[in-house]
Write a protein that holds these residues in place. Sequence first.
Motif, PDB file in Angstrom:
ATOM      1  N   GLY A  69     -50.214 -17.239 -54.832  1.00  0.00           N
ATOM      2  CA  GLY A  69     -50.528 -18.486 -53.882  1.00  0.00           C
ATOM      3  C   GLY A  69     -51.998 -18.467 -53.704  1.00  0.00           C
ATOM      4  O   GLY A  69     -52.714 -17.602 -54.234  1.00  0.00           O
ATOM      5  N   SER A  70     -52.473 -19.287 -53.041  1.00  0.00           N
ATOM      6  CA  SER A  70     -53.884 -19.789 -52.840  1.00  0.00           C
ATOM      7  C   SER A  70     -54.264 -20.298 -51.295  1.00  0.00           C
ATOM      8  O   SER A  70     -53.083 -20.544 -50.730  1.00  0.00           O
ATOM      9  N   LYS A  71     -55.387 -20.303 -50.833  1.00  0.00           N
ATOM     10  CA  LYS A  71     -55.599 -20.732 -49.591  1.00  0.00           C
ATOM     11  C   LYS A  71     -54.960 -22.040 -49.212  1.00  0.00           C
ATOM     12  O   LYS A  71     -54.953 -22.922 -50.024  1.00  0.00           O
ATOM     13  N   GLY A  72     -54.162 -22.079 -47.999  1.00  0.00           N
ATOM     14  CA  GLY A  72     -53.342 -23.048 -47.725  1.00  0.00           C
ATOM     15  C   GLY A  72     -51.957 -23.235 -48.086  1.00  0.00           C
ATOM     16  O   GLY A  72     -51.046 -23.965 -47.713  1.00  0.00           O
ATOM     17  N   MET A  73     -51.602 -22.557 -49.131  1.00  0.00           N
ATOM     18  CA  MET A  73     -50.334 -22.466 -49.337  1.00  0.00           C
ATOM     19  C   MET A  73     -49.430 -21.201 -48.585  1.00  0.00           C
ATOM     20  O   MET A  73     -49.840 -20.340 -48.212  1.00  0.00           O
ATOM     21  N   VAL A  74     -48.303 -21.771 -48.256  1.00  0.00           N
ATOM     22  CA  VAL A  74     -47.494 -20.766 -47.387  1.00  0.00           C
ATOM     23  C   VAL A  74     -46.029 -20.766 -47.985  1.00  0.00           C
ATOM     24  O   VAL A  74     -45.292 -21.539 -48.355  1.00  0.00           O
ATOM     25  N   PHE A  75     -45.966 -19.419 -48.370  1.00  0.00           N
ATOM     26  CA  PHE A  75     -44.551 -19.111 -49.207  1.00  0.00           C
ATOM     27  C   PHE A  75     -43.732 -18.184 -47.859  1.00  0.00           C
ATOM     28  O   PHE A  75     -44.141 -17.150 -47.530  1.00  0.00           O
ATOM     29  N   ASP A  76     -42.411 -18.759 -47.689  1.00  0.00           N
ATOM     30  CA  ASP A  76     -41.569 -18.246 -46.642  1.00  0.00           C
ATOM     31  C   ASP A  76     -41.057 -16.721 -47.477  1.00  0.00           C
ATOM     32  O   ASP A  76     -40.739 -16.682 -48.469  1.00  0.00           O
ATOM     33  N   GLY A  77     -41.320 -15.663 -46.559  1.00  0.00           N
ATOM     34  CA  GLY A  77     -40.986 -14.586 -46.928  1.00  0.00           C
ATOM     35  C   GLY A  77     -42.157 -13.706 -47.637  1.00  0.00           C
ATOM     36  O   GLY A  77     -41.884 -12.216 -47.751  1.00  0.00           O
ATOM     37  N   LEU A  78     -43.157 -14.106 -47.860  1.00  0.00           N
ATOM     38  CA  LEU A  78     -44.432 -13.242 -48.565  1.00  0.00           C
ATOM     39  C   LEU A  78     -45.378 -13.008 -47.665  1.00  0.00           C
ATOM     40  O   LEU A  78     -45.568 -13.708 -46.725  1.00  0.00           O
ATOM     41  N   ALA A  79     -46.016 -11.653 -47.824  1.00  0.00           N
ATOM     42  CA  ALA A  79     -47.308 -11.516 -47.230  1.00  0.00           C
ATOM     43  C   ALA A  79     -48.052 -12.590 -47.209  1.00  0.00           C
ATOM     44  O   ALA A  79     -48.537 -13.365 -48.147  1.00  0.00           O
ATOM     45  N   GLU A  80     -48.951 -12.842 -46.001  1.00  0.00           N
ATOM     46  CA  GLU A  80     -49.772 -13.903 -45.767  1.00  0.00           C
ATOM     47  C   GLU A  80     -51.010 -13.542 -46.695  1.00  0.00           C
ATOM     48  O   GLU A  80     -51.059 -12.228 -46.902  1.00  0.00           O
ATOM     49  N   LEU A  81     -51.802 -14.314 -47.200  1.00  0.00           N
ATOM     50  CA  LEU A  81     -53.247 -14.106 -47.969  1.00  0.00           C
ATOM     51  C   LEU A  81     -54.087 -13.220 -46.994  1.00  0.00           C
ATOM     52  O   LEU A  81     -54.050 -13.259 -45.928  1.00  0.00           O
ATOM     53  N   GLU A 112     -44.033  -7.967 -52.311  1.00  0.00           N
ATOM     54  CA  GLU A 112     -44.889  -9.036 -51.743  1.00  0.00           C
ATOM     55  C   GLU A 112     -44.609  -9.408 -50.210  1.00  0.00           C
ATOM     56  O   GLU A 112     -44.923  -9.971 -49.694  1.00  0.00           O
ATOM     57  N   VAL A 113     -44.239  -7.877 -49.611  1.00  0.00           N
ATOM     58  CA  VAL A 113     -43.919  -8.058 -48.045  1.00  0.00           C
ATOM     59  C   VAL A 113     -44.730  -6.715 -47.625  1.00  0.00           C
ATOM     60  O   VAL A 113     -44.928  -6.718 -46.185  1.00  0.00           O
ATOM     61  N   GLY A 114     -45.172  -5.720 -48.174  1.00  0.00           N
ATOM     62  CA  GLY A 114     -46.065  -4.652 -47.742  1.00  0.00           C
ATOM     63  C   GLY A 114     -47.119  -4.727 -47.199  1.00  0.00           C
ATOM     64  O   GLY A 114     -48.056  -3.820 -47.725  1.00  0.00           O
ATOM     65  N   PHE A 123     -51.059  -2.267 -36.176  1.00  0.00           N
ATOM     66  CA  PHE A 123     -50.813  -3.012 -37.470  1.00  0.00           C
ATOM     67  C   PHE A 123     -49.611  -3.903 -37.421  1.00  0.00           C
ATOM     68  O   PHE A 123     -48.224  -3.135 -37.651  1.00  0.00           O
ATOM     69  N   LYS A 124     -49.635  -5.475 -37.674  1.00  0.00           N
ATOM     70  CA  LYS A 124     -48.599  -6.208 -37.498  1.00  0.00           C
ATOM     71  C   LYS A 124     -47.967  -6.678 -39.044  1.00  0.00           C
ATOM     72  O   LYS A 124     -48.859  -7.223 -39.761  1.00  0.00           O
ATOM     73  N   LEU A 125     -46.604  -6.652 -39.419  1.00  0.00           N
ATOM     74  CA  LEU A 125     -46.220  -7.137 -40.735  1.00  0.00           C
ATOM     75  C   LEU A 125     -46.642  -8.734 -40.843  1.00  0.00           C
ATOM     76  O   LEU A 125     -46.521  -9.619 -39.963  1.00  0.00           O
ATOM     77  N   THR A 126     -47.298  -9.065 -41.891  1.00  0.00           N
ATOM     78  CA  THR A 126     -47.474 -10.498 -42.312  1.00  0.00           C
ATOM     79  C   THR A 126     -46.373 -11.121 -42.904  1.00  0.00           C
ATOM     80  O   THR A 126     -46.588 -12.326 -42.773  1.00  0.00           O
ATOM     81  N   ALA A 127     -45.666 -10.633 -43.344  1.00  0.00           N
ATOM     82  CA  ALA A 127     -44.523 -11.546 -43.845  1.00  0.00           C
ATOM     83  C   ALA A 127     -43.615 -11.900 -42.840  1.00  0.00           C
ATOM     84  O   ALA A 127     -43.094 -11.040 -42.057  1.00  0.00           O
ATOM     85  N   LYS A 128     -43.146 -13.141 -42.922  1.00  0.00           N
ATOM     86  CA  LYS A 128     -42.435 -13.631 -42.037  1.00  0.00           C
ATOM     87  C   LYS A 128     -41.121 -13.420 -42.050  1.00  0.00           C
ATOM     88  O   LYS A 128     -40.104 -13.618 -40.950  1.00  0.00           O
ATOM     89  N   SER A 129     -40.585 -13.272 -43.129  1.00  0.00           N
ATOM     90  CA  SER A 129     -38.918 -12.862 -43.588  1.00  0.00           C
ATOM     91  C   SER A 129     -38.860 -11.538 -44.206  1.00  0.00           C
ATOM     92  O   SER A 129     -38.505 -11.603 -45.312  1.00  0.00           O
ATOM     93  N   ALA A 130     -38.900 -10.431 -43.260  1.00  0.00           N
ATOM     94  CA  ALA A 130     -38.684  -9.083 -43.943  1.00  0.00           C
ATOM     95  C   ALA A 130     -37.958  -8.383 -42.811  1.00  0.00           C
ATOM     96  O   ALA A 130     -38.496  -7.571 -42.126  1.00  0.00           O
ATOM     97  N   PRO A 131     -36.568  -9.002 -42.457  1.00  0.00           N
ATOM     98  CA  PRO A 131     -35.952  -8.612 -41.280  1.00  0.00           C
ATOM     99  C   PRO A 131     -35.749  -7.050 -40.986  1.00  0.00           C
ATOM    100  O   PRO A 131     -35.507  -6.808 -39.771  1.00  0.00           O
ATOM    101  N   ASN A 132     -35.639  -6.335 -41.984  1.00  0.00           N
ATOM    102  CA  ASN A 132     -35.110  -4.966 -41.922  1.00  0.00           C
ATOM    103  C   ASN A 132     -36.620  -4.023 -41.976  1.00  0.00           C
ATOM    104  O   ASN A 132     -36.481  -2.835 -41.736  1.00  0.00           O
TER     105      ASN A 132
END
Length: 145
Positions: A69-81, A112-114, A123-132
Amino acid sequence: MSLVKTYDSIDELLSESTLVVRVQASADQKEVSADSAGTDKLASTLTTVKVLETYVGSPDSSLTIRQSGSKGMVFDGLAELLVPGDEYILFLKPFSFDPKGPDTGEFIITGEVGAYQLQEGRFKLTAKSAPNLPTSVDADNPLGD
């Protein structure tokens, strides 16, 4: 090939990571094609990070991190840029365009979640969908040893 994976624990994430580091993201970011030929319409972002502390592995003092991705793109479940100037604990593994291909010298965030971003002293997890995975880790003991 999807780089996204679900993990049941930090230990599982750690088992697939070759590096675990505390870093500071630099302003050196660039958007590139997501494929080696430069023809993919999906972008990737390369960010240079300075290694502040090493928990696993033997990294150089700076690393290049490739994220989907790039700035402004949001992917559910991936770590933010990565945000320039912010600190992170990153679980990383080497990146290549082809699993049997040559090493690019870049790293990707494991599954893509670590990625954990320093916020309010934790330190807070940046991926929004990593429930475990834990939603935050302690800076002094991010691996929970």
